[in-house]
Enzyme design. Structure first.
Site, mmCIF file in Angstrom:
data_model
loop_
_atom_site.group_PDB
_atom_site.id
_atom_site.type_symbol
_atom_site.label_atom_id
_atom_site.label_comp_id
_atom_site.label_asym_id
_atom_site.label_seq_id
_atom_site.Cartn_x
_atom_site.Cartn_y
_atom_site.Cartn_z
ATOM 1 N N CYS A 101 5.989 0.103 7.563
ATOM 2 C CA CYS A 101 5.607 1.261 6.746
ATOM 3 C C CYS A 101 6.792 1.634 5.866
ATOM 4 O O CYS A 101 7.925 1.687 6.345
ATOM 5 C CB CYS A 101 5.235 2.434 7.657
ATOM 6 N N LEU A 102 6.508 1.879 4.587
ATOM 7 C CA LEU A 102 7.586 2.261 3.669
ATOM 8 C C LEU A 102 8.268 3.547 4.113
ATOM 9 O O LEU A 102 9.413 3.788 3.747
ATOM 10 C CB LEU A 102 7.039 2.426 2.248
ATOM 11 N N GLN A 156 2.986 10.028 1.230
ATOM 12 C CA GLN A 156 4.277 9.325 1.234
ATOM 13 C C GLN A 156 5.120 9.646 -0.001
ATOM 14 O O GLN A 156 6.316 9.346 -0.031
ATOM 15 C CB GLN A 156 4.063 7.804 1.318
ATOM 16 N N HIS A 160 -4.293 1.184 7.279
ATOM 17 C CA HIS A 160 -2.974 1.802 7.445
ATOM 18 C C HIS A 160 -2.828 3.001 6.493
ATOM 19 O O HIS A 160 -2.390 4.082 6.904
ATOM 20 C CB HIS A 160 -1.904 0.739 7.163
ATOM 21 N N GLU A 161 -3.230 2.809 5.225
ATOM 22 C CA GLU A 161 -3.084 3.899 4.239
ATOM 23 C C GLU A 161 -4.054 5.042 4.535
ATOM 24 O O GLU A 161 -3.700 6.207 4.371
ATOM 25 C CB GLU A 161 -3.288 3.385 2.811
ATOM 26 N N HIS A 200 -2.648 7.355 6.978
ATOM 27 C CA HIS A 200 -1.660 8.276 6.403
ATOM 28 C C HIS A 200 -2.333 9.566 5.917
ATOM 29 O O HIS A 200 -1.743 10.642 5.988
ATOM 30 C CB HIS A 200 -0.957 7.624 5.204
ATOM 31 N N GLY A 205 0.828 -1.194 0.000
ATOM 32 C CA GLY A 205 0.000 0.000 0.000
ATOM 33 C C GLY A 205 0.863 1.245 0.000
ATOM 34 O O GLY A 205 2.033 1.198 0.412
HETATM 35 NI NI NI Z 1 2.767 3.420 5.781
#
Ligand code: NI
Length: 176
Positions: free
Chosen positions: A93-94, A51, A135-136, A139, A46
């Site tokens: 998380c990226l 991000q 999760h997204e 963000h 995701g």
């Molecule tokens: Ni994340």
């Protein structure tokens, strides 16, 4: 299409309350294509617009991490309209590479969103997809998964983030 640089904690864009998408057109289509490519390249399941430095309510999710092209979800102006159950599983998380922790969230969600043309739709998601979507969506409100932790897990996260801010921990690695 191009792979975009992923913003890393503590980049302030990760704390922004993102604005709804109001213009549907070629710019949005291009951005979403780039987000999908960036997510797959990472690789992640995701990615949310902040991000990649864009303060708009857009998320892409692919619980198969690129294995099934039909599994890609594009969520414009998404919101959770219903949820059920409780599930705890490991998240990363990226934007916070090298840190994972178990997060408790609703197990299934119904999400209302718009497609690339602004047409509303709803989906039901479970398992990893439900987790990735939640999760997204966090963000888009400037919320990171580490904010969802409590107790010892929260203390571990805070310690890691402190070291990250001090330059003592190094970014590398995958996640959501
Ligand atoms: Ni994340």
């Amino acid at each position: 299409m191009s792979v975009l640089p992923i913003r890393l904690y503590p980049d302030p864009v990760l704390r922004v309350q993102c604005a709804p998408v109001e213009e549907f057109g070629p710019d949005l289509v291009r951005l979403v294509a780039d987000m999908i490519e960036t997510m797959h390249e990472a690789p992640g399941v995701g990615l949310a617009a902040p991000q990649v430095g864009v303060e708009l309510r857009i998320a892409v999710v692919d619980a198969t991490a690129g294995m099934d092209p039909d599994a890609v979800r594009v969520l414009v102006n998404p919101r959770v309209v219903d949820s059920a159950g409780v599930d705890g599983d490991t998240e990363g998380c990226l934007s916070i590479p090298d840190f994972t922790e178990k997060v408790t969230r609703p197990a299934t969600v119904r999400v209302a969103a718009m497609d690339l043309e602004g047409v509303p739709f709803e989906i039901d998601a479970g398992e990893l997809e439900a987790r990735a979507i939640q999760h997204e969506l966090d963000h888009l409100d400037g919320v990171l998964f580490v904010d969802r932790l409590r107790g010892l897990r929260r203390r571990r996260a805070r310690s890691f983030l402190r070291r990250l801010r001090a330059g003592e921990a190094v970014h590398a690695g995958g996640g959501l």
